[in-house]
Design a protein around this motif. Structure first.
Motif, PDB file in Angstrom:
ATOM      1  N   SER A  53       0.821  -1.203   0.000  1.00 55.16           N
ATOM      2  CA  SER A  53       0.000   0.000   0.000  1.00 55.16           C
ATOM      3  C   SER A  53       0.862   1.263   0.000  1.00 55.16           C
ATOM      4  O   SER A  53       0.610   2.207  -0.756  1.00 55.16           O
ATOM      5  CB  SER A  53      -0.928  -0.009   1.216  1.00 55.16           C
ATOM      6  OG  SER A  53      -1.687   1.169   1.268  1.00 55.16           O
ATOM      7  N   ILE A  54       1.882   1.278   0.832  1.00 57.86           N
ATOM      8  CA  ILE A  54       2.765   2.438   0.901  1.00 57.86           C
ATOM      9  C   ILE A  54       3.522   2.626  -0.409  1.00 57.86           C
ATOM     10  O   ILE A  54       3.621   3.748  -0.922  1.00 57.86           O
ATOM     11  CB  ILE A  54       3.742   2.317   2.092  1.00 57.86           C
ATOM     12  CG1 ILE A  54       2.981   2.452   3.408  1.00 57.86           C
ATOM     13  CG2 ILE A  54       4.845   3.367   2.014  1.00 57.86           C
ATOM     14  CD1 ILE A  54       3.805   2.107   4.631  1.00 57.86           C
ATOM     15  N   CYS A  55       4.050   1.550  -0.970  1.00 62.80           N
ATOM     16  CA  CYS A  55       4.804   1.654  -2.229  1.00 62.80           C
ATOM     17  C   CYS A  55       3.944   2.224  -3.351  1.00 62.80           C
ATOM     18  O   CYS A  55       4.350   3.155  -4.050  1.00 62.80           O
ATOM     19  CB  CYS A  55       5.347   0.288  -2.651  1.00 62.80           C
ATOM     20  SG  CYS A  55       6.749  -0.283  -1.708  1.00 62.80           S
ATOM     21  N   VAL A  56       2.765   1.665  -3.528  1.00 55.01           N
ATOM     22  CA  VAL A  56       1.888   2.109  -4.609  1.00 55.01           C
ATOM     23  C   VAL A  56       1.420   3.543  -4.375  1.00 55.01           C
ATOM     24  O   VAL A  56       1.428   4.371  -5.295  1.00 55.01           O
ATOM     25  CB  VAL A  56       0.694   1.143  -4.783  1.00 55.01           C
ATOM     26  CG1 VAL A  56      -0.305   1.671  -5.791  1.00 55.01           C
ATOM     27  CG2 VAL A  56       1.194  -0.234  -5.209  1.00 55.01           C
ATOM     28  N   SER A  57       1.060   3.858  -3.150  1.00 52.64           N
ATOM     29  CA  SER A  57       0.592   5.208  -2.835  1.00 52.64           C
ATOM     30  C   SER A  57       1.701   6.243  -3.010  1.00 52.64           C
ATOM     31  O   SER A  57       1.462   7.342  -3.516  1.00 52.64           O
ATOM     32  CB  SER A  57       0.048   5.275  -1.415  1.00 52.64           C
ATOM     33  OG  SER A  57      -1.121   4.499  -1.319  1.00 52.64           O
ATOM     34  N   GLN A  58       2.913   5.903  -2.615  1.00 46.24           N
ATOM     35  CA  GLN A  58       4.022   6.843  -2.778  1.00 46.24           C
ATOM     36  C   GLN A  58       4.420   7.010  -4.244  1.00 46.24           C
ATOM     37  O   GLN A  58       4.842   8.093  -4.655  1.00 46.24           O
ATOM     38  CB  GLN A  58       5.226   6.424  -1.937  1.00 46.24           C
ATOM     39  CG  GLN A  58       5.007   6.622  -0.456  1.00 46.24           C
ATOM     40  CD  GLN A  58       4.603   8.047  -0.120  1.00 46.24           C
ATOM     41  OE1 GLN A  58       5.246   9.008  -0.528  1.00 46.24           O
ATOM     42  NE2 GLN A  58       3.523   8.193   0.630  1.00 46.24           N
TER      43      GLN A  58
END
Length: 109
Positions: A53-58
């Motif tokens: 989630s963090i990777c895609v959102s960032q």
């Protein structure tokens, strides 16, 4: 001189608006995407869900802000996106495990 300040500050409204729009869109996306991942994994794999989630959102954050706030102002937009995303990923891969270990409940003997 006045012209130098004007040159430096003339892009501030655009950058500020781009930052706010990007923040709102990415927060909405992250909430939706994390919920989707949670449903798909049936609540399992907490650390994996967080990392994905963090990777895609960032990635979305980097692309949106770069396009909305910096496109046309800077020359090497792709290079800026790559460096920005790389810094975010390094920070994530260092901080998330450290914070997870720090917040992990202490086991009693």
């Amino acid at each position: 001189s006045h012209s130098s300040y004007y040159l430096l500050l003339s892009f501030m409204p655009r950058i500020t608006i781009a930052s706010m729009v990007t923040y709102l869109l990415v927060q909405y996306f992250d909430t939706f995407f994390y919920g989707l991942l949670r449903t798909m994994t049936q609540g399992a794999y907490l650390a994996g869900r967080n990392m994905v989630s963090i990777c895609v959102s960032q990635l979305l954050d980097t692309i949106l802000f770069s396009v909305l706030g910096l496109c046309g102002i800077v020359d090497n937009i792709v290079q800026i996106m790559l460096v920005s995303f790389t810094i975010k990923m390094i920070a994530m891969f260092v901080l998330v495990p450290a914070i997870t270990l720090w917040l992990k409940p202490k086991q009693t003997a």
